[in-house]
Every structure is written in C-alpha cells, then in structure tokens.
Design an enzyme around this catalytic site. Structure first.
Site: not given
Lengths: 487, 100
Positions: A75, A150, A174
């Site tokens: 990420k 997210s 997330s």
C-alpha cells in the site's frame, strides 16, 4: 499460478523461477493492475535483480522462507528507501523515503520481492479508494464498483491475480472491508503485533499493518515473516514473531464460535449479506464448531467512538505536513504561517480536511470532555464487551460489511452513511483485537466477507478457524470471471 | 443544526492551519453538524468512573540505554527539503521585524 501457495509449490518443484514470477507480476501490474487503477507505481529493474538473487540462492539450496522469490505489493503508505510514497495525497507528491519500513526489511529478509505500490484513500481515510489523487481503484468482480478501502488497491490487485499477496493497513477496517469487497482474505493482526515503523501514521492507537492473501495458510506465512518485536516502534508488543503456521490443521471440532446478537438486527445489514453469512455459520457448525449467541451491547456506539478517536489522533499526526522539511510547499509565500496554511490547504483533499477539522474540534478547549474523553471511556466499555463475550467463545463471527461492493460514486457525498458501514470492523481496532475477513460466497454475483475476531494475540485460533472453513468449502477458489489468468 | 456554527468551523480551521473557501465552510459546517449529532448518542451512556482507554493493550513506556547511535546521513535526511542551504532546511521568515 496466481496464488502464493501455487507460486511457492512451483518454485519448490523448479517449474518456475522467481524471475518468471516477477516478470509475470510486473506485466499484470502494468496490464490489469493499471486498468483497475489498483497499482500506482512499479519497480521493475530492482525487483528483477532481487528475483535473480533469489533464484541463485535457491540454486545453492538456500530458501529463506515460504515467501522467498514471490512478488508482493505495498500500500502506498508504507515507505521504502529511495522509492516514492504518496499516501494518494497531493501533499506528498514527489516524496521519496530516506529509510525502509520495518515490514520492508522483514519482507526482504524473507526473500519476498516488492514489485510496486497500490492505490488507497488519501492518508487511509475512506472506505472506497475514491479519495485518491490517482482516481478511484476498481473492483475486478465488476469494474463499475468500488474495491473498498482504504487499502482497496492491494485487495483489487490480489483478487485480479497481479500478485499472490499484498500489504495494507487497517485503522477501522481498511484491510478487512476491501478484502470482503474483492473476495480475498484480509487480516488485521493484534495491535502491536506488526511494527508500525515506516507506516505513515493516521491514528496511532488504531493503525495496524495487515496482509491480503487468498488462503488462511498464506496469511499465516506472511504474519510469520512480519510479526515480532521492533524496538523502533514503542507500541510494538514484546512478543517474538508468531510461528503458528505448522499448527493449522484446519480442525474445527470443539471450537466455540460466538455470534453477536447485535450484528444481525441493524437496519443497515442487507438481506443478501445476512443470508450468506448465516449460511456460512451453518457450514462452520457442520464442520464441528459450536455456535454460541453472545452480546456486544455497545455495538451501536462503536462508529461514533471510533470517528471521534481516529480523527483526534489524525489531526495531531497530520500536523507534521507543514511544507517545511518534506512534501509540498506552496509557492510564493511571504511568511512561515502562510507557508503552513497554503501548503496544507492546497495539499490535502476534502475528506482529509473534514477529518482534520473534526479531530481538531473534538480536541479543542470546551469540547474535549464531551467528545474525546467520552469516546475514550466508551472505548473501555467496548473492550469490556469483548472480554465478557470471549468468556463464552473462542472466536466471534459475523459479517465484515453490511453490503456487497457499492457502485463507484454512489456514496461519497454522505459521510455519515459511509461511516456507519464500519460498524462491524472498528471494534477490533478499538479493542486491539485480531480480525480477519474471508470470502464466504457471493450475493448478486459479488463477494461477501465473513469476519472472525479473536482475543488479543490469538491469531492462531483465528487462522485455524479460517483454514478449517477453507478446507470444508471452496468459496476462496471463486474468481472474478473477467480477469481469469491468461496462459 | 446548531451543534456547530460557521464560526466554530472557521475558528477550528484557524487552529488546524487550513484555509477554507466559503463553500468549504458551508459544506463542512453541515457535515460536522451531522457527525456530531450522531456522536451525541454517546452522551446518553453512563461513564462516571470509567477509565478512559488511550491504548487498547496497555504497555509500559519502553526505555533503552542512553547511548548515541549513528545518525542518518544529513544528505539523505535533507533529500526531500523543498528548499535547503548547506545542511539546513530553509523556511520563510518566522518573526516580524528587522532582518537579522
């Protein structure tokens, strides 16, 4: 050969080289990964050189771990020396990290090969990967729908077979929620299990790095590589690395699974998700587990509690973006105060501004007691709910999210509606517990996630139940039709 | 409405060092009001005498011996500086008054 287990077996048999796996991952990253807007940057040359080193090692009989020679994605809020990290924010455009995150070091020590960075909501604030300077990431099951957030880019990339696994971060769901939307396993370990050193901070008392994989066994391998005390993170638990993967026999016999009454009564839960999750509980029961009804009486308060605490911590953490030492500095400023204001106003997107303001407000004089302190007290009550529930069960099971993946653009104008969807995931962060979402079938052709939560440090039971479920069912083998792996 | 006013939003933005346009102030006043309205439900919970939780798993503050370690190479540390001079970050003037 898109799952980590298959890749590992292929490497062990000598059917494929690390170089071939990395080449394939890079080409899929630039193909389907870019099409889905899931991958936002790749490192090609360096990754291929690391693959060659892995192949050479293996040729001499040395294999560092089950991850040796396998490609992985990070990420875009986990830093790697010399590489860009943007947090999908304008304010970090052009930033290149001067150091490695601990998880980057540990992946490297395990022989894993980082091939690139994935899309996310700006500073990990969101549930849809739409709040991003790169634009929305898409769901491989239906590209008009959200991949969740997210950490949506990582979930989407694993579901589309770009890499066999990827890392995300989970502050309020997330990792688990995008795992649920994309039909892959997503785990948030116990708070402090994996070092946060080098993870860009959102809400420090809630943030935790976690993996996306296809199977529980693969998730266990990644946890083994990443976990263990790190003196550079003062909240890192004084525990050795987790080493439970050999014990995952998948036996569910005698396991007590708590089903919270409150998780099935809310009006927000869609009928199709409820039905699918209940059917999965039946599958667990048929495999030898007991279902026990439990109570989590503060469930209706967890979302408010979470948003007050998370935004307060975010307003403090994001004060560091001031244009002085790194990141975007506004041009043509006269004095230092104007530099702060204009750099921040131009650099942050709307959702980040909204959360900074909410957090600043609840911490400001006159409101601190009513909102922030109150939320911290309710956090204690939430922890007690779980302590009590775990007296009667080994794991807690329920839906990961009240709905299947929603359409892109469908929800972002209504913050409250989007926030309320986090009702099942934020508790694990508030209480510091490990949680995991695993695919449990589809509704309307889209994946549904089953969430499991366990007491702190009991990832072993969590993964045992997950692997048992995957032994009894084949939900984890379902693939989005349009992104079948090409020959 | 009424939990939070435009003035509150403007004052909070001032504290957070974020400049807002007219329409941002309007939108944020509406959003924050809705969020705080929802958070109002916490007020109904009895929390007298309940310890606040700052960290889910309480740990003592770790300490280490006070020994110098090797610092990051200043070139690397300054690599992202928007503006630098030698081994220093350069910012616009901080205090009003005569140039020193």
């Amino acid at each position: 050969m898109d799952s980590l287990e298959e890749q590992r077996a292929g490497l062990d048999r000598g059917d494929v080289s690390a170089r071939e796996l990395v080449q394939r991952a890079l080409s899929r990253a630039e193909g389907v990964g870019a099409e889905l807007n899931a991958v936002v940057g790749v490192r090609g040359e360096a990754a291929l050189a690391e693959a060659d080193a892995s192949d050479a090692r293996r040729g001499q009989g040395t294999v560092l771990s089950p991850l040796d020679g396998t490609p992985v994605l990070l990420k875009d809020n986990i830093v790697m020396q010399g590489e860009p990290t943007t947090c999908a924010s304008r304010i970090l455009e052009g930033f290149r990290s001067p150091y490695d995150a601990t998880v980057v070091e540990r992946l490297r020590d395990a022989g894993a090969i980082i091939i690139g960075r994935t899309n996310m909501d700006e500073f990990a604030m969101g549930s849809s990967t739409e709040n991003s300077i790169f634009g929305p990431a898409r769901n491989p099951w239906d590209p008009s729908r959200s991949c969740g957030g997210s950490s949506g880019g990582s979930a989407s990339a694993v579901a589309a077979g770009v890499t066999g696994y990827a890392l995300g971060s989970d502050t309020g769901g997330s990792v688990r929620q995008p795992g649920s939307f994309c039909g892959v396993v997503g785990m948030k370990p116990t708070y402090g299990r994996i070092s946060r050193y080098g993870l860009v901070a959102f809400a420090s008392s809630l943030d935790q790095i976690g993996p996306f994989t296809r199977t529980a066994r693969e998730c266990a391998w990644v946890l083994e590589a990443l976990s263990g005390h790190d003196p550079r993170d003062s909240t890192s638990l004084p525990e050795p690395a987790w080493r439970g993967s050999p014990d995952l026999d998948g036996s569910l016999s005698g396991i007590r699974i708590g089903v919270p009454r409150e998780y099935f009564v809310g009006e927000g839960l869609s009928a199709e998700v409820s039905e699918r999750v209940r059917a999965s509980l039946g599958e667990l029961e048929a495999a030898g587990a007991y279902l026990v009804e439990v109570d989590l009486p503060h469930t209706e308060h967890v979302v408010s509690t979470y948003y007050l605490i998370a935004t307060a911590e975010a307003s403090s953490n994001l004060a560091r973006y001031d244009g002085a030492r790194y990141g975007r500095r506004a041009v043509g400023v006269e004095d230092v105060d104007e530099m702060y204001r204009r750099s921040r106003s131009e650099g942050f997107g709307p959702e980040v501004k909204r959360r900074i303001l909410l957090g600043t407000y609840v911490l400001s004089a006159g409101y601190f007691e009513a909102y922030y302190k109150k939320a911290q007290q309710v956090r204690t009550l939430v922890r007690r709910d779980f302590d009590r529930a775990f007296e009667r069960c080994d794991v807690i099971a329920g839906p990961t999210y009240p709905q299947v993946a929603f359409p892109i653009g469908g929800k972002v104008d209504d913050p409250i509606r989007l926030y309320l969807g986090d009702v099942y995931t934020v508790s694990a962060n508030l209480a510091g517990l490990p949680g995991l979402s695993l695919p449990c079938g589809e509704a309307s052709g889209l994946p549904v996630g089953l969430q499991l939560m366990a007491p702190a440090l009991d990832e072993g039971t969590l993964l045992t139940v997950a692997s048992g479920f995957q032994k009894e069912t084949d939900h984890h083998l379902h693939r989005p039709g349009s992104f079948d792996e090409p020959e | 409405m009424g939990r939070i006013s435009r003035k509150d939003v403007e004052r909070t933005a001032e504290l957070a060092r974020i400049d807002l346009s007219e329409s941002e102030v309007e939108g944020l006043t509406r959003d924050l009001d809705r969020i705080l309205e929802h958070a109002q439900q916490l007020a109904m919970l009895e929390t007298e005498g309940i310890e606040p939780t700052a960290h889910a798993l309480p740990l003592p503050t770790p300490t280490r011996p006070d020994r110098p370690a090797s610092p990051m190479d200043p070139e690397r540390a300054l690599g992202n500086a928007p503006l630098r001079e030698g081994s220093a970050f350069v910012v616009p003037k901080v205090l009003d008054g005569e140039e020193g």
